[in-house]
Design a protein around this motif. Structure first.
Motif, short mmCIF file in Angstrom:
data_model
loop_
_atom_site.label_atom_id
_atom_site.label_comp_id
_atom_site.label_asym_id
_atom_site.label_seq_id
_atom_site.Cartn_x
_atom_site.Cartn_y
_atom_site.Cartn_z
N VAL A 88 1.65 2.73 -12.42
CA VAL A 88 1.08 1.68 -13.26
C VAL A 88 2.13 1.24 -14.26
N VAL A 89 2.36 -0.05 -14.33
CA VAL A 89 3.41 -0.57 -15.20
C VAL A 89 2.79 -1.00 -16.52
N PRO A 90 3.57 -0.93 -17.60
CA PRO A 90 3.04 -1.37 -18.90
C PRO A 90 2.72 -2.85 -18.88
N GLY A 91 1.82 -3.22 -19.77
CA GLY A 91 1.47 -4.63 -19.86
C GLY A 91 2.67 -5.48 -20.23
N ARG A 92 2.76 -6.65 -19.66
CA ARG A 92 3.88 -7.54 -19.94
C ARG A 92 3.59 -8.37 -21.17
N GLY A 127 -8.25 -14.31 -8.33
CA GLY A 127 -7.17 -14.63 -7.42
C GLY A 127 -6.31 -13.40 -7.13
N LYS A 128 -5.65 -13.42 -5.98
CA LYS A 128 -4.80 -12.28 -5.61
C LYS A 128 -3.69 -12.07 -6.63
N ALA A 129 -3.17 -13.15 -7.19
CA ALA A 129 -2.11 -13.03 -8.19
C ALA A 129 -2.59 -12.27 -9.43
N THR A 130 -3.88 -12.42 -9.76
CA THR A 130 -4.45 -11.70 -10.90
C THR A 130 -4.37 -10.20 -10.67
N VAL A 131 -4.63 -9.78 -9.44
CA VAL A 131 -4.57 -8.35 -9.12
C VAL A 131 -3.13 -7.86 -9.20
N TYR A 132 -2.20 -8.62 -8.62
CA TYR A 132 -0.80 -8.19 -8.58
C TYR A 132 -0.16 -8.20 -9.97
N ARG A 133 -0.66 -9.04 -10.88
CA ARG A 133 -0.12 -9.02 -12.24
C ARG A 133 -0.44 -7.71 -12.94
N ARG A 134 -1.51 -7.07 -12.52
CA ARG A 134 -1.94 -5.83 -13.15
C ARG A 134 -1.43 -4.59 -12.42
N PRO A 137 1.20 -3.38 -9.18
CA PRO A 137 2.18 -3.82 -8.19
C PRO A 137 1.82 -3.44 -6.76
N GLY A 138 0.90 -2.53 -6.58
CA GLY A 138 0.49 -2.12 -5.25
C GLY A 138 -0.79 -1.32 -5.31
N LYS A 139 -1.34 -0.98 -4.16
CA LYS A 139 -2.63 -0.31 -4.14
C LYS A 139 -2.56 1.14 -4.60
N ASN A 140 -1.42 1.78 -4.49
CA ASN A 140 -1.33 3.13 -5.05
C ASN A 140 -1.61 3.11 -6.54
N ALA A 141 -0.97 2.19 -7.25
CA ALA A 141 -1.18 2.07 -8.69
C ALA A 141 -2.63 1.71 -9.01
N LEU A 142 -3.20 0.81 -8.23
CA LEU A 142 -4.59 0.41 -8.45
C LEU A 142 -5.53 1.58 -8.20
N MET A 143 -5.33 2.32 -7.09
CA MET A 143 -6.21 3.43 -6.77
C MET A 143 -6.15 4.52 -7.83
N PHE A 170 0.82 -1.19 0.00
CA PHE A 170 0.00 0.00 0.00
C PHE A 170 0.86 1.25 0.00
N GLU A 171 2.02 1.19 0.66
CA GLU A 171 2.87 2.36 0.78
C GLU A 171 3.94 2.42 -0.28
N VAL A 172 4.49 1.28 -0.65
CA VAL A 172 5.63 1.28 -1.55
C VAL A 172 5.46 0.19 -2.59
N ALA A 173 6.33 0.22 -3.58
CA ALA A 173 6.32 -0.82 -4.58
C ALA A 173 6.80 -2.12 -3.98
N ALA A 174 6.66 -3.17 -4.76
CA ALA A 174 7.02 -4.49 -4.24
C ALA A 174 8.50 -4.58 -3.89
N ASP A 175 9.35 -3.78 -4.54
CA ASP A 175 10.78 -3.85 -4.25
C ASP A 175 11.20 -2.92 -3.13
N GLY A 176 10.20 -2.24 -2.48
CA GLY A 176 10.52 -1.38 -1.36
C GLY A 176 10.94 0.02 -1.78
N GLY A 177 10.82 0.36 -3.07
CA GLY A 177 11.23 1.66 -3.53
C GLY A 177 10.11 2.68 -3.42
N GLN A 178 10.09 3.61 -4.38
CA GLN A 178 9.10 4.65 -4.36
C GLN A 178 7.71 4.06 -4.63
#
Length: 224
Positions: A20-24, A66-73, A75-81, A8-16
């Motif tokens: 929203v990341v481009p589609g893979r 599934g939770k993985a479906t959300v995380y594939r789109r 990386p965190g709730k900031n991007a989702l919100m 919720f606060e940071v990206a999955a790698d602990g950075g800023q």
């Protein structure tokens, strides 16, 4: 702290905070899943769930994925919100250019109509309550959505100054706030207060009355 709370606060790698990341590459994303996830967030907020109470797990359950479906789109709730807020945004209609007053009324009517929507006002209140802890989220939304609307309003005001309908000795950013501020105050501070149909025209006429060429400043009127 579980993964959802941390992301919720940071990206999955602990950075800023995550953007929203481009589609893979690989299997295309499902538009239906995207819509279901965003719809789930909106429904939870409408039901009174705060952003702090939202978790990726809860959103996934609500969306039926599934939770993985959300995380594939996202990386965190900031991007989702951010995408949730963008999903509610509808570009304001272009100014007709026939009358500064009518164009201002049209812009405010657009905001009034959106303010009456339960989702729009609920999301706005929720995000504002959260913005102190997550200023990056608001800054991104401001840069991508709010700034464009503000510039549209400023464009109409500049035209009013150029054609002599508005005095040139006023700061246009302040004037813009005078038009929009009362509607935002009602949406944010008075949850169950309707925005009357006549409100846009009343606000425009009230402000224009004070800034038209020849209008006397309040101090000068009192002194006279």
């Amino acid at each position: 702290m579980n993964r959802a709370a941390g992301d919720f606060e940071v990206a999955a790698d602990g950075g800023q905070p995550a953007a929203v990341v481009p589609g893979r590459r690989g299997r295309p994303r499902s538009a239906a899943a995207d819509s279901a996830i965003i719809e789930a967030v909106l429904s939870l907020i409408e039901d009174g769930v705060s952003i702090a109470e939202l978790s990726m797990e809860r959103i996934a359950r609500e969306a039926g994925v599934g939770k993985a479906t959300v995380y594939r789109r996202w990386p965190g709730k900031n991007a989702l919100m951010l995408d949730v807020m963008r999903s509610l945004d509808v570009p304001s209609p272009p100014a007709a250019g026939l009358s500064v007053r009518d164009d201002l009324v049209s812009l405010l009517e657009f905001l009034r109509h959106r303010g009456l929507a339960k989702r729009g006002s609920a999301l706005l209140r929720t995000v504002v309550s959260h913005v102190r802890a997550q200023p990056e989220l608001w800054a991104e939304y401001h840069a991508t959505v709010i700034r464009a609307r503000h510039e549209a309003l400023l464009g109409v005001l500049r035209r009013g100054v150029a054609n002599g309908e508005i005095r040139a000795d006023h700061d246009l950013d302040t004037l813009a706030d005078l038009f929009v501020g009362p509607m935002l105050a009602r949406a944010l501070l008075h949850e169950r207060t309707d925005l009357p149909e006549a409100l846009p025209a009343d606000l425009v006429d009230l402000v224009l009355e004070g800034v038209r060429p020849g209008a006397r400043p309040a101090a000068a009127t009192a002194a006279g």
